[in-house]
Motif scaffolding. Structure first.
Motif, PDB file in Angstrom:
ATOM      1  N   UNK A  28       7.424  50.648  83.656  1.00 27.48           N
ATOM      2  CA  UNK A  28       6.800  49.343  83.809  1.00 27.48           C
ATOM      3  C   UNK A  28       6.270  49.177  85.223  1.00 27.48           C
ATOM      4  N   UNK A  29       7.101  49.558  86.215  1.00 27.76           N
ATOM      5  CA  UNK A  29       6.668  49.448  87.609  1.00 27.76           C
ATOM      6  C   UNK A  29       5.521  50.404  87.900  1.00 27.76           C
ATOM      7  N   UNK A  70       1.329  50.024  78.878  1.00 28.10           N
ATOM      8  CA  UNK A  70       2.567  49.290  78.630  1.00 28.10           C
ATOM      9  C   UNK A  70       2.848  49.147  77.143  1.00 28.10           C
ATOM     10  N   UNK A  71       1.778  48.961  76.345  1.00 23.75           N
ATOM     11  CA  UNK A  71       1.988  48.861  74.898  1.00 23.75           C
ATOM     12  C   UNK A  71       2.535  50.177  74.365  1.00 23.75           C
ATOM     13  N   UNK A  74       6.111  50.260  75.234  1.00 19.54           N
ATOM     14  CA  UNK A  74       6.931  49.371  74.411  1.00 19.54           C
ATOM     15  C   UNK A  74       7.090  49.899  73.002  1.00 19.54           C
ATOM     16  N   UNK A  75       6.037  50.551  72.485  1.00 15.99           N
ATOM     17  CA  UNK A  75       6.112  50.997  71.103  1.00 15.99           C
ATOM     18  C   UNK A  75       6.868  52.303  70.950  1.00 15.99           C
ATOM     19  N   UNK A  77       9.385  53.313  73.186  1.00 18.63           N
ATOM     20  CA  UNK A  77      10.684  53.304  73.846  1.00 18.63           C
ATOM     21  C   UNK A  77      11.780  53.345  72.794  1.00 18.63           C
ATOM     22  N   UNK A  82      16.696  50.095  75.634  1.00 18.28           N
ATOM     23  CA  UNK A  82      16.593  48.680  75.317  1.00 18.28           C
ATOM     24  C   UNK A  82      17.871  48.205  74.676  1.00 18.28           C
ATOM     25  N   UNK A  83      18.407  47.099  75.180  1.00 21.81           N
ATOM     26  CA  UNK A  83      19.508  46.402  74.524  1.00 21.81           C
ATOM     27  C   UNK A  83      20.635  47.302  74.051  1.00 21.81           C
ATOM     28  N   UNK A  84      21.557  46.714  73.359  1.00 24.56           N
ATOM     29  CA  UNK A  84      22.656  47.498  72.813  1.00 24.56           C
ATOM     30  C   UNK A  84      22.736  47.308  71.300  1.00 24.56           C
TER      31      UNK A  84
ATOM     32  N   UNK B  70      11.043  41.813  89.237  1.00 25.45           N
ATOM     33  CA  UNK B  70       9.836  41.580  88.445  1.00 25.45           C
ATOM     34  C   UNK B  70       9.895  40.241  87.736  1.00 25.45           C
ATOM     35  N   UNK B 123       8.913  43.327  78.981  1.00 19.24           N
ATOM     36  CA  UNK B 123       9.507  44.655  79.079  1.00 19.24           C
ATOM     37  C   UNK B 123      10.586  44.738  80.131  1.00 19.24           C
ATOM     38  N   UNK B 126      16.307  42.943  79.386  1.00 21.80           N
ATOM     39  CA  UNK B 126      17.090  43.879  78.595  1.00 21.80           C
ATOM     40  C   UNK B 126      17.412  43.238  77.262  1.00 21.80           C
ATOM     41  N   UNK B 127      16.392  43.160  76.431  1.00 23.49           N
ATOM     42  CA  UNK B 127      16.585  42.520  75.129  1.00 23.49           C
ATOM     43  C   UNK B 127      15.595  43.128  74.151  1.00 23.49           C
ATOM     44  N   UNK B 128      16.075  43.425  72.968  1.00 26.54           N
ATOM     45  CA  UNK B 128      15.204  44.074  71.990  1.00 26.54           C
ATOM     46  C   UNK B 128      14.134  43.103  71.525  1.00 26.54           C
ATOM     47  N   UNK B 135       5.441  44.179  72.872  1.00 27.67           N
ATOM     48  CA  UNK B 135       4.599  45.092  72.093  1.00 27.67           C
ATOM     49  C   UNK B 135       3.634  44.307  71.220  1.00 27.67           C
TER      50      UNK B 135
END
Lengths: 84, 320
Positions: A28-29, A70-71, A74-75, A77, A82-84, B70, B123, B126-128, B135
């Motif tokens: 992202x950065x 970025x898309x 995101x698609x 990843x 991401x998350x748990x 960010x 992004x 930290x969350x789906x 996206x």
């Protein structure tokens, strides 16, 4: 004279941000640094009195290309990031 | 002197955007046979301010593992860019407060950059849900930016310029551009609705599916700033449609008080466009993301493209 100083400073900042694109951690950065670099190149174009080239540089390279990167990030990843 | 004007304009734009949010909520509520906000102020006109103050007072919760720098930066950057692009809009005269060659493209570029900041916001949490929202923003963006740019291109073709002041002065010499590009106007209205994520296209923050989407972990002052940004974007797109298609601040004037009447005509057209956007939002249900993309690519983009092609032929035949 003043304009030349601005151009030199902007050129140095372009080099710094281009290095940041490769060195910074996190995709992202990285995309953000790429956007900053493109915006600085647009400023350089405008100071060289190529207004339209600068404006289109800002629209396409600072706006759309990082969004596409970025898309993709995101698609694609996976669950590890991401998350748990 | 210029700085004082700019500060005054920023404050007035913020107040105007809060009033527009009230108009939007009122129209939306009345379409659904509700009364809408009614308690704070006359018919609830102070409700957006009250909501803002409530959010400003709340705690900011940051989920562990999200990129905090960010998340601090993005709301401020988006607010800056949307306010900066509002300064180009001509309100009191043919020219905006700021104006240079090619400023129409710079406004569009800045409005894309704001969405870049939105996606980065999604992004870096930290969350789906936020990732899915980001996206979806990207997918929505590649569907609605194309018809928007095509419709703006047809306006630029008619006026033979990509500078807002020249487009407005062209319309003052001849006619509002909507007469030559009605299909582009429709495309621009739908693209604007998607750009401010109003109901038929509110895919990125779909509350029922992904719990607020790219905003799901944002709270407190940051959420307040993002709400102001959304209101200002609503104002910016309505003002852009007014300027490009309806002649901006032009209208019948009396000599002596032209700036005052210009502001009056601008506000009348602005409220008309804002009510149109809210009404469309009120009468349709939300699309799925694939339906949105299909709608924009196979219905709205051809609509705008047909208008542009007809205008190109007219220009080649020296009719316009």
């Amino acid at each position: 004279m003043m304009l030349e100083v601005v151009q030199i400073i902007v050129s140095l900042l372009i080099i710094v941000s281009a290095l940041m694109v490769t060195e910074v951690r996190g995709l992202v950065r990285m995309a953000l640094s790429f956007s900053i670099m493109s915006a600085l190149i647009a400023i350089l174009f405008i100071t060289l009195s190529a207004t339209y080239a600068g404006v289109f540089q800002l629209a396409i390279y600072a706006g759309f290309i990082p969004i596409i990167i970025l898309v993709t990030v995101a698609l694609t990843r996976g669950g590890e990031d991401v998350g748990d | 002197m210029m700085a004082a004007y700019i500060i005054l304009a920023v404050v007035l734009f913020m107040i105007l955007s809060l009033i527009l949010e009230w108009v939007d909520r009122k129209v939306y509520a009345h379409v659904q046979h509700r009364v809408g906000p009614f308690v704070a102020g006359y018919h609830g006109i102070l409700q957006p301010v009250a909501d803002l103050l409530k959010l400003m007072n709340k705690d900011e919760v940051v989920v562990e593992g999200s990129d905090e720098q960010l998340l601090h930066l993005m709301p401020i950057l988006s607010l800056t860019f949307v306010l900066f692009s509002l300064l180009f809009v001509p309100v009191a005269s043919v020219e905006g407060l700021l104006s240079f060659k090619g400023d129409l493209i710079i406004i569009l570029a800045f409005s894309v950059l704001i969405h870049l900041f939105y996606i980065v916001t999604g992004l870096s949490q930290r969350s789906i849900f936020a990732s899915v929202g980001a996206a979806r923003w990207g997918q929505l963006l590649i569907s609605f930016e194309i018809p928007l740019l095509i419709s703006v291109a047809s306006v630029a073709l008619v006026a033979n310029s990509v500078t807002l002041s020249e487009i407005v002065s062209f319309q003052s010499n001849s006619f509002p551009i909507i007469l030559l590009s009605p299909l582009s106007f429709i495309a621009a209205v739908f693209a604007s609705l998607a750009k401010i994520e109003k109901t038929p296209f509110s895919v990125p923050d779909a509350e029922t599916e992904i719990a607020g989407g790219w905003l799901s972990e944002i709270s407190g002052r940051r959420l307040a700033i993002f709400r102001i940004v959304t209101d200002l974007k609503y104002l910016l797109l309505s003002a852009l449609i007014v300027t490009l298609f309806l002649g901006g601040p032009l209208g019948p004037t009396v000599s002596g008080i032209e700036p005052l009447l210009s502001v009056f005509w601008f506000l009348v057209k602005l409220v008309f466009v804002a009510i149109l956007l809210s009404y469309v939002r009120g009468i349709v249900a939300r699309y799925r993301i694939d339906q949105v993309i299909r709608f924009f690519w196979f219905k709205i983009t051809p609509l705008a493209a047909v208008n542009l092609i007809v205008l190109i032929f007219l220009r080649m035949g020296k009719v316009i």
